[in-house]
Design an enzyme around this catalytic site. Structure first.
Site: not given
Ligand code: CP
Ligand code: NVA
Length: 311
Positions: A101, A128, A131, A223, A263, A291
Site C-alpha cells: 500500500r 484500489h 477493494q 468514499d 469501501c 475483502r
Molecule cells: N477499505 C480499505 O481498504 O480499508 P483500510 O484502509 O482500512 O484497509
Molecule cells: N480513497 C480512500 C480509500 C481508503 C480505503 C483513500 O485512498 O484514502
C-alpha cells in the site's frame, strides 16, 4: 494468471471471472483451502494506515496455512531509505509474495518489475483493485446478473472510483459517476475502462449532478472526500463536496431498494449520513467481509500451485 495483481485492467475477462468464481468457492468452502499456502510467506508493506487491508491479508494468509510479515511505514521507508527496486531485489530472496500500500502507483509497477515474486496492489493514489474485486463479489451475491445493473458512485473520482470502473467494465455493468467539477475520474482511466468494456455492455455516465448520477441506480457508492495523503485539503473539499453527501434524500432518487456501498472507513455526517450507513440496505460490512475472500482468491492464484485449486 500473470505474476502480479496491480490493476483489474490488466486482467483478461477470463481471469476476472475465474477470480470471482474462486473467491466465491473460498467463501463457501473455506476448509478446502486451509493448507493451500502452507509454508508460504507474504510481506505486507504499508506506507499508509489500514484496518481492512491489513487484517484481511494477514488473516487470509493464516487461514491458507501461510504467514504474513507486516512492515510499517517507518520500518523500511521505501523510496527514501532504500529505493523500491532494491527493496524488491531483497524481498524476493526471503519471501513468496509482496502486498504493498503506497502513494505513487509507479512504485507498485516498479516493485513488480524488480522481482520474480508476485506483487499485489493494496491501494495506491490511483487504484484500489482488491477493494473493487470484493465489491463486485458482493454485488454478484446480491444480483446474479449485473448486465442491467446501474452502480452510481458519488463524491471524489479517486482510486476506489477508478477500480470500480475497471471492474464494472469487466462485469458489463452500467456506471454513473457524479463529482464536483474538477474532481472527476482520471481521463486515462475513463478511456481504458471504456476500451475494456466495449463488448461487455459497460457504459459510463459522468456528471456534476449527484441527483442525475443516482437516478434509477441499483446501488449508490461513496468514499471519503479527502483520501489518505490529501488531509491538507480536507476543509476545502468539505465545502465543495457537501451537495454530494449520500443521505436519505439522495438515496430516495435511486431505486427503492437500492444498496448503499462504501469501501470504509466512512466519515459519518460527511460523505454519508449515519442514517444511510446503518440502514437496512447498507451492505458495507458485506463488502468488508468479502475483502478476505477476494484476497484469498488473489493470493491462491498468484502464490499457490494451480493444480491445488481443483483437488
Ligand atoms: N477499505 C480499505 O481498504 O480499508 P483500510 O484502509 O482500512 O484497509
Ligand atoms: N480513497 C480512500 C480509500 C481508503 C480505503 C483513500 O485512498 O484514502
Amino acid at each position: 494468471m500473470r505474476k502480479d495483481f496491480i490493476s483489474i485492467h490488466d486482467l483478461s475477462l477470463y481471469e476476472f471471472t475465474k477470480l470471482m468464481d474462486l473467491a466465491k468457492e473460498v467463501k463457501s468452502k473455506p476448509d478446502r483451502f486451509h493448507k493451500k499456502l502452507k509454508g508460504k510467506i507474504l510481506t505486507m508493506i504499508f506506507q499508509k494506515p489500514s484496518l481492512r487491508t491489513r487484517m484481511t491479508f494477514e488473516v487470509g494468509m493464516l487461514q491458507l496455512g501461510g504467514e504474513a510479515v507486516y512492515l510499517a511505514p517507518s520500518d523500511i521507508q521505501i523510496g527514501s531509505r532504500e529505493g523500491v527496486t532494491d527493496v524488491g531485489k531483497n524481498l524476493e530472496r526471503w519471501v513468496d509474495g509482496i502486498m504493498i500500500r503506497t502513494f505513487a502507483h509507479q512504485n507498485v509497477i516498479d516493485l513488480g518489475a524488480s522481482c520474480r515474486i508476485p506483487v499485489i496492489n493494496g491501494l495506491t493514489d490511483l487504484l484500489h483493485p482488491c477493494q473493487a474485486m470484493a465489491d463486485f463479489q458482493t454485488l454478484y451475491e446480491k444480483n446474479k446478473n449485473l448486465k442491467s445493473f446501474k452502480l452510481a458512485y458519488v463524491g471524489d473520482g479517486n482510486n476506489v472510483c477508478h477500480s470500480l470502473m475497471f471492474a464494472a467494465a469487466k462485469a458489463g455493468a452500467k456506471m454513473a459517476v457524479g463529482t464536483p467539477p474538477g474532481y472527476g475520474p482520471n481521463p486515462e482511466i475513463v478511456k481504458l475502462a471504456a476500451e475494456d468494456g466495449r463488448e461487455t455492455g459497460y457504459a459510463l455516465t459522468l456528471t456534476n449532478d449527484p441527483v442525475e448520477a443516482v437516478s434509477g441506480a441499483d446501488a449508490v457508492y461513496t468514499d471519503v472526500w479527502a483520501s489518505m495523503g490529501q488531509e491538507a485539503e480536507k476543509e476545502k473539499r468539505a465545502k465543495l463536496f457537501a451537495p454530494f453527501q449520500v443521505n436519505a434524500g439522495l438515496m430516495a432518487k435511486a431505486k427503492p431498494e437500492a444498496f448503499f456501498m462504501h469501501c470504509l472507513p466512512a466519515h459519518r455526517g460527511e460523505e454519508v449520513s449515519s442514517e444511510v450507513l446503518d440502514s437496512r440496505n447498507s451492505i458495507v460490512y458485506d463488502q468488508a467481509e468479502n475483502r478476505l475472500h477476494a484476497q484469498k482468491a488473489i493470493m491462491l492464484s498468484l502464490m499457490g500451485e494451480a493444480k491445488n485449486h481443483n483437488e
